[in-house]
Design a protein around this motif. Sequence first.
Motif, PDB file in Angstrom:
ATOM      1  N   UNK A 102       0.857  -1.192   0.000  1.00  0.00           N
ATOM      2  CA  UNK A 102       0.000   0.000   0.000  1.00  0.00           C
ATOM      3  C   UNK A 102       0.889   1.237   0.000  1.00  0.00           C
ATOM      4  N   UNK A 103       0.768   2.082  -1.017  1.00  0.00           N
ATOM      5  CA  UNK A 103       1.536   3.338  -1.099  1.00  0.00           C
ATOM      6  C   UNK A 103       0.546   4.495  -1.051  1.00  0.00           C
ATOM      7  N   UNK A 104       0.536   5.211   0.072  1.00  0.00           N
ATOM      8  CA  UNK A 104      -0.429   6.288   0.298  1.00  0.00           C
ATOM      9  C   UNK A 104       0.229   7.645   0.256  1.00  0.00           C
ATOM     10  N   UNK A 105      -0.490   8.630  -0.280  1.00  0.00           N
ATOM     11  CA  UNK A 105      -0.135  10.018  -0.036  1.00  0.00           C
ATOM     12  C   UNK A 105      -0.946  10.496   1.155  1.00  0.00           C
ATOM     13  N   UNK A 125       6.684  14.411   3.828  1.00  0.00           N
ATOM     14  CA  UNK A 125       7.692  14.063   2.827  1.00  0.00           C
ATOM     15  C   UNK A 125       8.217  15.267   2.060  1.00  0.00           C
ATOM     16  N   UNK A 126       7.820  16.467   2.446  1.00  0.00           N
ATOM     17  CA  UNK A 126       8.341  17.652   1.770  1.00  0.00           C
ATOM     18  C   UNK A 126       7.726  17.860   0.413  1.00  0.00           C
ATOM     19  N   UNK A 127       8.554  18.117  -0.587  1.00  0.00           N
ATOM     20  CA  UNK A 127       8.078  18.435  -1.929  1.00  0.00           C
ATOM     21  C   UNK A 127       7.469  17.218  -2.603  1.00  0.00           C
ATOM     22  N   UNK A 128       6.717  17.491  -3.674  1.00  0.00           N
ATOM     23  CA  UNK A 128       6.145  16.385  -4.441  1.00  0.00           C
ATOM     24  C   UNK A 128       7.235  15.495  -5.025  1.00  0.00           C
ATOM     25  N   UNK A 155      10.066  10.218  -5.021  1.00  0.00           N
ATOM     26  CA  UNK A 155      11.307   9.467  -4.819  1.00  0.00           C
ATOM     27  C   UNK A 155      11.141   8.433  -3.709  1.00  0.00           C
ATOM     28  N   UNK A 156      10.507   8.852  -2.605  1.00  0.00           N
ATOM     29  CA  UNK A 156      10.310   7.938  -1.480  1.00  0.00           C
ATOM     30  C   UNK A 156       9.352   6.805  -1.847  1.00  0.00           C
TER      31      UNK A 156
END
Length: 381
Positions: free
Chosen positions: A212-215, A249-252, A257-258
């Motif tokens: 699962x990759x969430x923003x 995570x800072x910038x988009x 990248x993460x």
Amino acid sequence: MRDHVRARHERAVAIAREHGSLSIADLAAQLEVSRVTARRDAELLVSEGRLGRVHGSVVWPGTGRPAPAPAAPAPASPRTRAGTVVGMVVPTMHYSFSETVQGARAVLAERGARLVLGLSGYFADEDRSQIRRLVASGADGLLVTPSWEDGAPGPGEADAVLEAPVPTVLVERWTRTGSPADALDRVRSDSAHGAGSAVHHLAGLGHRHIALALQSSPHARQLKAGFTAALSALGLPPTPAPGFDPGSTGSEAHRYDLALEYLRSCVRDHGVTAALVHSDADAVVLLPRLQAVGIRVPKDLALVVYDDEVSGLSELALTAVAPPRRAVGAAAARLLLDRLDRLDRIEDGGPGHVPRHHVELLPELRVRDSCGGAAARTVTF
């Protein structure tokens, strides 16, 4: 106070002086406004001592004569009063909010009501400002998507909505059980169900290790809950934990990248063969980056995305969980108008109880190419 509101108040006083006593329904008809607006005006004028109130009627001070009872019972069908104004506060008109507003607007127009929009820009103080502005300008009810980062209010964050003096429906937000805001009507997409449907679909294609990759978003908590519950129900191992906080995570560019590094680690170090990614716009950016580091989609990593804003426009069409944004706006508008109508009937002596509603609409799973399943179909779970 705006001039037209002041003028309406003066007219209400003059009408009461002329008639001596009249019901809220009759006052609304004379003023050509909704009963909610007439009721709010009457309460203000009573509090100022300019009018009196007896048995649900407004009276010229000193007369004490209640208005006659209605000649006929109120009809049971929807009867939104002409001139009804609904204020709607959303953070922005970008992303999915445009569809939600369009859904609400269509229902309001069909029922003869008018929509007035306010934008908060994701600032909590602006939520309060927009609510006050809309109410002061004559809104009879509100549809509000507050700027709650977690999707539900933190301490004090619900005050702006709870203090609104008109019926209010929360849109695409949730509240914690037992909190004061939990008594509000609300309509939202069931994002937890949507995440679960993605897991069930991927498991049905044979995938046992799913990431699962969430923003960071107001839906993130519910997505994670639905995703985790589906893994447990299917007896699948828990997803590898990301080594970063999506909310910090800072910038988009740094976030991408993460997320890329997380998915690459999942595939190479944990045997992950599928993932749910939120949002679809993030997935469109990540897709060529995954391919650039040797991860082929869907052969090495099957993808399902949450949201369906741009999924079909990617070079490889993305399988997407599509929240029913337009239907949410439409359902919220119907719920608010029905509550206003019921309040009108109460003024006519009808039943006094108006039940609250918590409505959740289920997303659809739109299968395309990125999951490796049969494309161009919609799956209902």
